[in-house]
Design an enzyme around this catalytic site. Structure first.
Site, PDB file in Angstrom:
ATOM      1  N   SER A 133      29.286  44.354  20.017  1.00 51.23           N
ATOM      2  CA  SER A 133      28.377  43.971  21.093  1.00 51.23           C
ATOM      3  C   SER A 133      28.508  45.104  22.099  1.00 51.23           C
ATOM      4  O   SER A 133      29.532  45.239  22.783  1.00 51.23           O
ATOM      5  CB  SER A 133      28.788  42.630  21.707  1.00 51.23           C
ATOM      6  N   LEU A 134      27.502  45.942  22.161  1.00 54.88           N
ATOM      7  CA  LEU A 134      27.655  47.251  22.801  1.00 54.88           C
ATOM      8  C   LEU A 134      27.892  47.169  24.309  1.00 54.88           C
ATOM      9  O   LEU A 134      27.494  46.219  24.971  1.00 54.88           O
ATOM     10  CB  LEU A 134      26.432  48.118  22.496  1.00 54.88           C
ATOM     11  N   ASN A 139      24.009  61.486  20.383  1.00 55.69           N
ATOM     12  CA  ASN A 139      23.330  61.937  19.151  1.00 55.69           C
ATOM     13  C   ASN A 139      21.810  61.747  19.217  1.00 55.69           C
ATOM     14  O   ASN A 139      21.123  61.838  18.216  1.00 55.69           O
ATOM     15  CB  ASN A 139      23.934  61.257  17.917  1.00 55.69           C
ATOM     16  N   LEU A 194      19.482  59.605  19.157  1.00 53.64           N
ATOM     17  CA  LEU A 194      18.654  58.545  18.579  1.00 53.64           C
ATOM     18  C   LEU A 194      19.311  57.172  18.696  1.00 53.64           C
ATOM     19  O   LEU A 194      20.502  57.024  18.416  1.00 53.64           O
ATOM     20  CB  LEU A 194      18.362  58.847  17.105  1.00 53.64           C
ATOM     21  N   ARG A 202      41.750  24.383  43.785  1.00 48.53           N
ATOM     22  CA  ARG A 202      41.619  25.844  43.830  1.00 48.53           C
ATOM     23  C   ARG A 202      42.817  26.458  44.567  1.00 48.53           C
ATOM     24  O   ARG A 202      43.338  27.497  44.178  1.00 48.53           O
ATOM     25  CB  ARG A 202      40.296  26.276  44.469  1.00 48.53           C
ATOM     26  N   GLU A 210      31.965  40.884  37.258  1.00 53.87           N
ATOM     27  CA  GLU A 210      32.671  39.877  36.461  1.00 53.87           C
ATOM     28  C   GLU A 210      32.739  40.228  34.975  1.00 53.87           C
ATOM     29  O   GLU A 210      33.730  39.930  34.303  1.00 53.87           O
ATOM     30  CB  GLU A 210      32.016  38.497  36.637  1.00 53.87           C
ATOM     31  N   PHE A 232      30.101  32.245  38.105  1.00 54.82           N
ATOM     32  CA  PHE A 232      29.917  33.677  37.856  1.00 54.82           C
ATOM     33  C   PHE A 232      30.519  34.124  36.533  1.00 54.82           C
ATOM     34  O   PHE A 232      30.267  35.243  36.081  1.00 54.82           O
ATOM     35  CB  PHE A 232      30.473  34.497  39.026  1.00 54.82           C
ATOM     36  N   GLN A 290      25.727  28.815  43.628  1.00 52.16           N
ATOM     37  CA  GLN A 290      27.193  28.922  43.632  1.00 52.16           C
ATOM     38  C   GLN A 290      27.861  27.798  42.831  1.00 52.16           C
ATOM     39  O   GLN A 290      29.076  27.797  42.665  1.00 52.16           O
ATOM     40  CB  GLN A 290      27.726  28.856  45.078  1.00 52.16           C
ATOM     41  N   ARG A 322      36.578  22.672  44.970  1.00 53.36           N
ATOM     42  CA  ARG A 322      36.666  23.060  46.380  1.00 53.36           C
ATOM     43  C   ARG A 322      37.188  21.940  47.280  1.00 53.36           C
ATOM     44  O   ARG A 322      37.987  22.202  48.171  1.00 53.36           O
ATOM     45  CB  ARG A 322      35.281  23.508  46.865  1.00 53.36           C
TER      46      ARG A 322
END
Length: 596
Positions: free
Chosen positions: A97-98, A158, A160, A291, A339, A365, A401, A447
């Site tokens: 997965s580039l 290269n 291509l 958290r 992220e 995120f 969020q 939260r």
């Protein structure tokens, strides 16, 4: 070196990199050829994973793989997959997965420079097509910020791509300016000149180095070199035989070149059985947000091992990873608002069992890093991700969020363990368990401040739920987690006045789920289960429970969850609006009891 693979996949992408790989593995890199995962070895990441055949060829040339094994490429009986995977001892991270290899290489280089303080170097080869991926440039920025002078990226230009030429084709000066703008030492070379490559790899500056290699796809293959429409296509047998003959005729010496061994200065590391130095120190009834409990727990665990590290994406004062940074500043990596790269850095840091990384940001995120997390699982990586600010209960900040898809995402990942602690004690236990659990661990934190409900000596295990409230004449089993567990307990108080008792379960881990306890509780409550969650209906606790009890006679599951895109408001208002507060739970229970 790769001739026997010309009749297999991606020969043209391999041919453009042949000289680069030869110089790297038989001139520049320092490693033990028969011990690819040795901690002292230089590291190599093939970010352009489709060129896997040439990676396999160099390890055959180095003597680690039998040359005959190369002909089993992509066969189900062989470990030589179509793209690199870690069942191969010489592959640290899966690629293909580039755009992700450089981030992992950055994590390895950061670990080498700042944690291991060792002399091993990290090399990463990228294709020009993947340079369109934004994650590459997140990694480029990271390497520059942290002066990773032990990192070399080789850009195989290269010209291509898969279906078209790459956007810049052979405009080497633009590639160089981009790399320099990102703070790299950028050197343009003829990627087919062994002499130029040897010289370029010898240059070391106080910054990461990019070797920008001008190459030609299909180099050395008559009629195919630098021609479009050959990406990923094996050569016809007659053509392959002819090319092999041509190339064989050019080989002047068949003398084996041995790999240069590394300097052995990486420290010995043990990351097994990392335990909290002391038990939790909370008081039942006191309030703390999970958290914050996460930040406290991580800082505490940091004293148990100097290989616990923390990464954050510029949210450390919200996720409370800043508490770890305060106590262990040298083991905190600020990844800034990138992220995808943060996850790749963690994967790199975790390779060869050098560290135990904990990444944190808002759970919402992490969704943008889904591919990096998916590839981390394929990489057999052991990383821990903490997502805070889950659900509508965050309040006024609004839906951008609010993590409402995160449980679905992490549940779908193979090798994942999904923790959803409901108080400070459970959170501390989740952090300790995650540090010692293989695979991708996700800890979902909230939260709002909620009451401590467990004693400090409560034992927590993965896959073991807790019965938080129980009577012998319970009518319904209610399963909640985080804020909704506390809402369920409040609903129990409301219902008790009406002489309706409910059994309240805390799943602790959503994956794996405690199927046995859930079923036992359901059978004790007339087969009725009610799930309530601060998450969308799709893929969350309700669906996890439903899939666990499917086919069980006499068991019904009723679900309460967030049904549409939410809005800003006070947490209590939003819980009420979306039907997951104590009143909604009590009403649903009444409906189930009345219906019977």
């Amino acid at each position: 070196m790769c001739m026997s693979l010309l009749g297999h996949s991606h020969p043209t992408s391999c041919c453009s990199a042949a000289e680069i790989m030869a110089v790297l593995f038989f001139h520049t890199m320092r490693y033990k050829a028969l011990d690819p995962r040795n901690p002292h070895n230089d590291r190599f990441v093939l970010s352009k994973g489709h060129a896997a055949p040439i990676l396999y060829a160099v390890w055959a040339e180095a003597g680690f793989l039998p040359e005959s094994e190369l002909l089993n490429l992509r066969k189900i009986s062989s470990d030589l997959d179509g793209h690199p995977v870690p069942k191969q001892a010489f592959t640290d991270v899966a690629t293909g997965s580039l755009g992700q290899g450089l981030g992992a290489a950055c994590g390895m280089a950061y670990t080498g420079k700042y944690f291991d303080k060792a002399s091993y170097r990290v090399y990463c080869m990228l294709g020009d097509g993947e340079l369109s991926e934004g994650s590459v440039w997140e990694a480029m920025a990271f390497a520059s910020i942290y002066k990773l002078d032990n990192l070399v990226a080789i850009l195989d230009i290269n010209r291509l791509g898969q279906s078209d030429p790459a956007p810049l084709q052979h405009q080497m000066d633009i590639y160089q300016k981009r790399c320099e703008a990102f703070g790299w030492n950028a050197v343009i070379v003829d990627g087919h000149s062994v002499e130029e490559l040897c010289k370029a790899f010898g240059q070391v500056k106080n910054q990461p180095t990019a070797i920008i290699a001008k190459t030609f796809k299909g180099r050395g293959i008559t009629g195919i070199e630098d021609k479009e429409s050959w990406h990923g296509k094996p050569l016809p047998k007659n053509m392959a035989d002819q090319i092999i003959q041509e190339i064989s005729g050019q080989i002047q010496s068949k003398k084996k070149i041995l790999a240069t061994p590394p300097e052995e200065d990486a420290p010995s590391v043990d990351i097994t059985n990392i335990r909290m130095p002391t038990p939790p120190n909370y008081k039942v009834g006191d309030k703390i947000a999970t958290r914050k409990a996460y930040g406290q727990a991580l800082a505490k665990l940091g004293h148990a091992s100097n290989r616990i590290i923390a990464l954050d994406g510029d949210t450390k004062n919200s996720t409370f990873s800043e508490l770890f940074k305060k106590e262990h500043p040298d083991r905190f990596i600020e990844c800034y608002i990138a992220e995808q790269n943060m996850v790749s850095i963690a994967v790199g840091c975790a390779t060869r069992d050098r560290t135990v990384p904990f990444c944190s940001t808002f759970a919402a995120f992490f969704t943008r890093a889904f591919d990096q997390i998916r590839m981390a699982a394929i990489s057999e990586s052991n990383i821990n991700l903490c997502g805070s600010h889950c659900g509508v209960s965050i309040g006024e900040d609004g839906p951008s969020q609010m993590a409402l898809e995160d449980l679905a995402m992490f549940r779908s990942i193979p090798t994942s363990t999904v923790f959803y602690p409901s108080d400070g004690v459970a959170t501390e236990k989740a952090v300790e368990l995650a540090a010692n659990t293989k695979g991708i661990c996700f800890i979902r934190t909230s939260r709002p401040e909620n009451a401590i409900i467990y004693n400090n000596n409560e034992d927590f295990q993965i896959g073991q739920a807790k019965v938080v409230l129980k009577n012998k004449d319970d009518q319904v089993t209610v399963i909640g987690a985080g804020v909704t567990l506390h809402e369920a307990l409040a609903a129990a108080d409301l219902l008790k006045r009406e002489k309706i008792n409910i059994r309240v379960l805390d799943p602790f881990t959503i994956k794996p789920l405690d199927k046995k306890l859930i079923l036992d509780s359901a059978r004790a409550t007339k087969g009725r289960i009610l799930t309530v969650e601060d998450h969308y209906y799709e893929g969350g606790i309700g669906e996890a429970v439903a899939s666990a009890v499917v086919g069980e006679p006499g068991v019904t599951v009723t679900r309460l969850a967030v049904s549409q895109v939410p809005r800003s408001g006070k947490p209590a208002e939003l819980l009420k609006m979306f039907g997951i507060d104590r009143d909604a739970i009590a009403q649903a229970v009444r409906g189930l009891v009345t219906r019977a």
